[in-house]
Write an enzyme that holds these catalytic residues in place. Sequence first.
Site, PDB file in Angstrom:
ATOM      1  N   ASP A  42      19.678  -4.582  55.494  1.00 24.17           N
ATOM      2  CA  ASP A  42      20.527  -3.456  55.120  1.00 24.17           C
ATOM      3  C   ASP A  42      21.572  -3.242  56.203  1.00 24.17           C
ATOM      4  OD1 ASP A  42      20.111  -1.160  52.817  1.00 24.17           O
ATOM      5  OD2 ASP A  42      21.285  -0.433  54.505  1.00 24.17           O
ATOM      6  N   VAL A  69      25.973  -8.289  54.685  1.00 20.62           N
ATOM      7  CA  VAL A  69      25.824  -9.635  54.134  1.00 20.62           C
ATOM      8  C   VAL A  69      27.167 -10.340  53.987  1.00 20.62           C
ATOM      9  CG1 VAL A  69      23.663  -9.154  52.927  1.00 20.62           C
ATOM     10  CG2 VAL A  69      25.845  -8.742  51.756  1.00 20.62           C
ATOM     11  N   ASN A  95      20.373  -8.162  46.522  1.00 22.74           N
ATOM     12  CA  ASN A  95      20.599  -6.847  45.914  1.00 22.74           C
ATOM     13  C   ASN A  95      21.776  -6.081  46.520  1.00 22.74           C
ATOM     14  OD1 ASN A  95      19.627  -4.249  44.483  1.00 22.74           O
ATOM     15  ND2 ASN A  95      19.489  -3.686  46.645  1.00 22.74           N
ATOM     16  N   TYR A 160      34.250  -3.753  40.510  1.00 26.41           N
ATOM     17  CA  TYR A 160      32.801  -3.929  40.551  1.00 26.41           C
ATOM     18  C   TYR A 160      32.348  -4.857  39.430  1.00 26.41           C
ATOM     19  CZ  TYR A 160      27.841  -2.604  40.514  1.00 26.41           C
ATOM     20  OH  TYR A 160      26.465  -2.611  40.548  1.00 26.41           O
ATOM     21  N   LYS A 164      30.429  -8.584  39.568  1.00 31.06           N
ATOM     22  CA  LYS A 164      29.156  -8.860  38.920  1.00 31.06           C
ATOM     23  C   LYS A 164      29.278  -9.993  37.907  1.00 31.06           C
ATOM     24  CE  LYS A 164      26.696  -6.021  41.259  1.00 31.06           C
ATOM     25  NZ  LYS A 164      25.658  -6.547  42.182  1.00 31.06           N
TER      26      LYS A 164
END
Length: 273
Positions: A42, A69, A95, A160, A164
């Site tokens: 995180d 990340v 995630n 977004y 995805k």
Amino acid sequence: MGGDGLTVLEAKRVIITGAGQGLGRAYAVAAALAGAAVVVGDIDAEAAEQTVEAIRASGGRAVAVTGSVAEWAVAQQLTARCVDEYGGVDGLVANAAIMRNADPWDDTEEDLRAVAEVNVLGVQFTARHAMRAMVESGRGGSVVTVVSGARDGIAGMSAYGASKGAVAAMTANWALAGRAHGIRVNAISPLGLTRMSQADHRSDRPPMPDPSRVAPLVTALLSDSSAPLTGAVLRFDGTALGTYGSSLRTVATSSTGWRAEDLAAALVEEAAQ
């Protein structure tokens, strides 16, 4: 650590990103309850440690890696820590993600870059290192990516949704590449009450379940019990489980060639159906 007797992830070594809160934390806690040793990733160090503490308090094994990340070195560290601490990598839940709400003409350069770097590159970076470890070990493994209904269109979520859609494409391609190495790759489109979902102010937003109700799907995908499944995109809200298909349907054909006006007419007819 077996919780209610569930040990489907016994001896598994799993990396879960964005696990400091919300769905990510629920996935990490559930994986640990099922017997996995977990690397909690995180960007928020305090939140990551809270997840680690919750897992350890219940008798599980967990360590934290802090950072974005979107940074290659952080993605590399997630895998390195899992290998160093637990001896290998058997699973990855990619995630971590961010969301920006805006009409496409109001997105800023900063927002567009941030979404692409975390949601697209961050997933690629993390999976690249984890899958490399899986290939080199010869053990294979399971990768779980996270997509969203926004890829099919939700007002204010174009950046977004685009990110995805990219993850869905990664999932399909990685599933093909990983098959020969025993690596299965599946995507989930989860619905859960999180800080991110609360930023969605649509009047028709569906009810959001507690993340703990969604976590069992991730545990199932990380387990050997789901080994035959790869390349799937699954929808889950804690109650109903569904799968997205990919198919091409022919609208009309012509053996003599098409004029633009004929194509337009065929498309209008299709839209009216």
